[in-house]
Design a protein around this motif. Structure first.
Motif, PDB file in Angstrom:
ATOM      1  N   LYS A  33       4.586   0.556   0.027  1.00 24.83           N
ATOM      2  CA  LYS A  33       5.232  -0.044   1.199  1.00 24.83           C
ATOM      3  C   LYS A  33       4.569  -1.369   1.551  1.00 24.83           C
ATOM      4  CE  LYS A  33       6.793   4.221   3.223  1.00 24.83           C
ATOM      5  NZ  LYS A  33       6.135   5.459   2.980  1.00 24.83           N
ATOM      6  N   GLU A  34       5.375  -2.307   2.013  1.00 18.49           N
ATOM      7  CA  GLU A  34       4.852  -3.589   2.472  1.00 18.49           C
ATOM      8  C   GLU A  34       4.170  -3.399   3.817  1.00 18.49           C
ATOM      9  OE1 GLU A  34       7.689  -6.823   2.335  1.00 18.49           O
ATOM     10  OE2 GLU A  34       8.716  -5.848   0.653  1.00 18.49           O
ATOM     11  N   ASP A  35       2.980  -3.958   3.943  1.00 20.33           N
ATOM     12  CA  ASP A  35       2.185  -3.813   5.159  1.00 20.33           C
ATOM     13  C   ASP A  35       1.679  -5.194   5.563  1.00 20.33           C
ATOM     14  OD1 ASP A  35       0.290  -3.318   7.124  1.00 20.33           O
ATOM     15  OD2 ASP A  35      -1.045  -2.163   5.815  1.00 20.33           O
ATOM     16  N   GLN A  54       0.858  -1.184   0.000  1.00 15.76           N
ATOM     17  CA  GLN A  54       0.000   0.000   0.000  1.00 15.76           C
ATOM     18  C   GLN A  54       0.890   1.229   0.000  1.00 15.76           C
ATOM     19  OE1 GLN A  54      -2.882   0.019   3.172  1.00 15.76           O
ATOM     20  NE2 GLN A  54      -4.230   1.355   2.017  1.00 15.76           N
ATOM     21  N   ALA A  86      -4.310  -5.500   5.964  1.00 10.97           N
ATOM     22  CA  ALA A  86      -3.311  -6.541   5.679  1.00 10.97           C
ATOM     23  C   ALA A  86      -3.656  -7.842   6.384  1.00 10.97           C
ATOM     24  CB  ALA A  86      -1.921  -6.064   6.100  1.00 10.97           C
ATOM     25  N   SER A 109       0.774  -5.559   9.041  1.00 10.42           N
ATOM     26  CA  SER A 109       0.238  -5.382  10.390  1.00 10.42           C
ATOM     27  C   SER A 109      -1.071  -4.604  10.479  1.00 10.42           C
ATOM     28  CB  SER A 109       1.291  -4.722  11.287  1.00 10.42           C
ATOM     29  OG  SER A 109       1.647  -3.457  10.766  1.00 10.42           O
ATOM     30  N   SER A 110      -1.459  -3.887   9.434  1.00 10.65           N
ATOM     31  CA  SER A 110      -2.715  -3.133   9.507  1.00 10.65           C
ATOM     32  C   SER A 110      -3.906  -4.086   9.448  1.00 10.65           C
ATOM     33  CB  SER A 110      -2.804  -2.136   8.346  1.00 10.65           C
ATOM     34  OG  SER A 110      -3.021  -2.840   7.137  1.00 10.65           O
TER      35      SER A 110
END
Length: 146
Positions: free
Chosen positions: A86-88, A83, A94, A90-91
């Motif tokens: 950037k790699e996500d 997103q 995600a 933890s949201s």
């Protein structure tokens, strides 16, 4: 999360179909059905991290190759999203994808190959993928049978 199943028979041997599906140049062509400019960064080795991205490279999926039995079976586990470039992992968005699988089985029958696709999909994307997957598999068939 829903499980969706798709299949297609391609008039080529499974090694050729496998290579057509996974080679970056042909992958871009059949996966374009999902998003223009679809591509990946990484490799298909078991345990490897791989990023599936759209042409803008700011959105996509963070995944890992859970299992790779060449020319037979490939399992991809989604672990997050890309997103804003950037790699996500933890949201909330995600985590909704964490653990979702895409499994591909290749069965050769008399010189033809049946490709079976089993995927886990979030409810909100179910209809969209039910329309897109048959188109993507048809495109893969056209590319492989050239």
């Amino acid at each position: 999360m829903h499980k969706l199943h798709f299949s297609i028979v391609i008039n080529k041997q499974k090694e050729h179909v496998w290579n057509t599906m996974l080679d970056i140049d042909t992958y871009r062509l059949w996966a374009e059905v999902f998003a223009p400019g679809s591509n990946y960064v990484g490799d298909w080795s078991q345990g490897s991290k791989i990023l599936f991205r759209a042409s803008d490279e700011t959105s996509g999926m963070v995944s890992r190759i859970k299992e790779n039995r060449p020319y037979q079976y490939l399992s991809i586990e989604h672990i997050g999203i890309v997103q804003d470039g950037k790699e996500d992992t933890s949201s909330k968005a995600a985590k909704e994808w964490a653990g979702a699988l895409e499994n591909y089985t290749f069965k050769e029958i008399d010189g033809t190959t049946e490709v079976l696709v089993d995927i886990d999909i979030e409810d909100e994307y179910k209809e969209m993928f039910q329309e897109m997957w048959p188109k993507a598999l048809q495109k893969l068939k056209e590319l492989a049978e050239k």
